[in-house]
Scaffold this active site. Structure first.
Site, PDB file in Angstrom:
ATOM      1  N   ASP A  47       0.853  -1.201   0.000  1.00 39.23           N
ATOM      2  CA  ASP A  47       0.000   0.000   0.000  1.00 39.23           C
ATOM      3  C   ASP A  47       0.889   1.251   0.000  1.00 39.23           C
ATOM      4  OD1 ASP A  47       0.952  -0.558   2.606  1.00 39.23           O
ATOM      5  OD2 ASP A  47      -0.832   0.264   3.582  1.00 39.23           O
ATOM      6  N   HIS A  69       9.587  -0.052   8.695  1.00 39.30           N
ATOM      7  CA  HIS A  69       8.796  -1.279   8.899  1.00 39.30           C
ATOM      8  C   HIS A  69       8.865  -2.260   7.713  1.00 39.30           C
ATOM      9  CE1 HIS A  69       6.780   0.739  12.262  1.00 39.30           C
ATOM     10  NE2 HIS A  69       6.471   1.738  11.463  1.00 39.30           N
TER      11      HIS A  69
HETATM   12  C1  BDR Z   1       2.723  -0.710   8.668  1.00 39.31           C
HETATM   13  O1  BDR Z   1       1.606   0.155   8.517  1.00 39.31           O
HETATM   14  C2  BDR Z   1       1.792   0.998   7.412  1.00 39.31           C
HETATM   15  O2  BDR Z   1       1.443   2.292   7.725  1.00 39.31           O
HETATM   16  C3  BDR Z   1       3.237   0.883   7.023  1.00 39.31           C
HETATM   17  O3  BDR Z   1       3.401   1.060   5.629  1.00 39.31           O
HETATM   18  C4  BDR Z   1       3.588  -0.502   7.454  1.00 39.31           C
HETATM   19  O4  BDR Z   1       3.233  -1.444   6.467  1.00 39.31           O
HETATM   20  C5  BDR Z   1       3.412  -0.406   9.975  1.00 39.31           C
HETATM   21  O5  BDR Z   1       2.555  -0.640  11.048  1.00 39.31           O
HETATM   22 CA    CA Z   2       2.810  -0.760   4.144  1.00 45.40          CA
END
Ligand code: BDR
Ligand code: CA
Length: 308
Positions: free
Chosen positions: A11, A241
């Site tokens: 995403d 992340h």
């Molecule tokens: C996850 O949530 C999204 O906002 C980031 O892209 C990552 O995949 C982190 O909690």
């Molecule tokens: Ca993500």
């Protein structure tokens, strides 16, 4: 060494951009495709951004459009206050030259796994809806995939979307329950480890100088991400992340990986939370409990530096 085939469900999203550009540049990874999903942005914006990332990477990688909302619950707001309304911070939106594949993300995932049985690692770095839909379409993929490496959950570290829930699971907990319950080998790369690697604004500024194409893009996109982390966490930098989940595929040795039953809370005040459980009716999963964060960051920055 034959590169590992992966499919990234994404995403994009600033840390998604870090993950995708890293994966496209790393010699040990062969990105067979991207599938888009709502989450940080709408699925339309996610699809456009995924196309944009593969074009920036200069690679002919197909992108298939995914689900526009969760399986069972009403859609939650997109995270535009973190990633910007267009997903890459203040970088202006740009139409990609390419078009999305004609198949849905779920269809595309099933086709790829059926063409390469036993060879593909699925790496979802957004809500798990597309994977749940792929399982619904063809449950045999569970036995044909090599393994599944999920960026999501928080088992000991508290939440980021709410006090208790990590964003990707919070956006579609029912999909997480389906994916965790399927008979495939799942490893969770959650906030328990991603909170341990903080990339500083200075490190991204240096990357932009050393590697203007990818580093310049990521540094520009990440400015809004730095602001968010400073306000929300008092951190002068950001987490990585999604890129950490991708790096865990090529360097699992940098992670302490445990195995436990994991419960997903499907509704109520704690919706989207994930908990370690002693109840054997909950899925038994591998999860990353600790990481050599310094080494992970080094792999990330040196790979992108070398790529330009
Ligand atoms: C996850 O949530 C999204 O906002 C980031 O892209 C990552 O995949 C982190 O909690
Ligand atoms: Ca993500």
């Amino acid at each position: 060494m034959i590169p590992q085939k992966i499919l990234i469900d994404t995403d994009p999203g600033i840390d998604d951009a870090m993950a995708v550009l890293f994966a496209c540049q790393h010699s040990q990874l062969d990105v067979l495709g991207l599938t888009s999903i709502f989450g940080n942005v709408t699925v339309d914006v996610a699809t456009r951004n995924a196309l944009r990332l593969v074009e920036l990477a200069g690679q002919d990688i197909p992108v298939a459009r995914g689900a526009d909302g969760p399986l069972a619950q009403p859609p939650l707001p997109v995270a535009d206050f973190i990633h910007g309304t267009e997903g890459f911070g203040h970088i202006p939106p740009e139409e990609p030259k390419g078009r999305a594949d004609r198949r849905t993300a779920a269809h595309f995932i099933c086709d790829q796994i059926n063409h390469h049985p036993g060879e593909i690692i699925l790496c979802p770095i957004g809500p798990l809806t597309n994977l749940a839909l792929a399982l619904e379409q063809d449950h045999s993929i569970a036995e044909k995939v090599k393994n599944v490496r999920v960026m999501g959950t928080s088992l000991r570290a508290g939440g980021n979307a709410t006090a208790v829930a990590e964003a990707n699971i919070w956006q579609d907990p029912h999909a997480a329950e389906v994916v965790f319950g399927a008979p495939w080998d799942v490893t969770l790369v959650g906030l328990d480890v991603t909170y341990q690697a903080i990339c500083t604004a200075r490190e991204f500024a240096a990357l932009a100088e050393q590697a203007p194409k990818f580093g310049g893009f990521l540094n520009q996109a990440a400015q809004i991400y730095f602001d968010f982390h400073e306000q929300a966490k008092g951190i002068k930098g950001c987490y990585m992340h999604d890129a950490m989940a991708v790096i865990s595929i090529i360097r699992p040795d940098l992670f302490q990986i445990l195995e436990d039953h994991v419960e997903v809370i499907l509704d109520g005040e704690h919706s989207g939370a994930t908990r370690l459980s002693l109840d054997p009716t909950h899925a038994r999963l591998r999860w990353c409990a600790d990481v050599d964060a310094k080494a992970v960051k080094e792999i990330f920055f040196t790979t992108l530096q070398a790529a330009g």
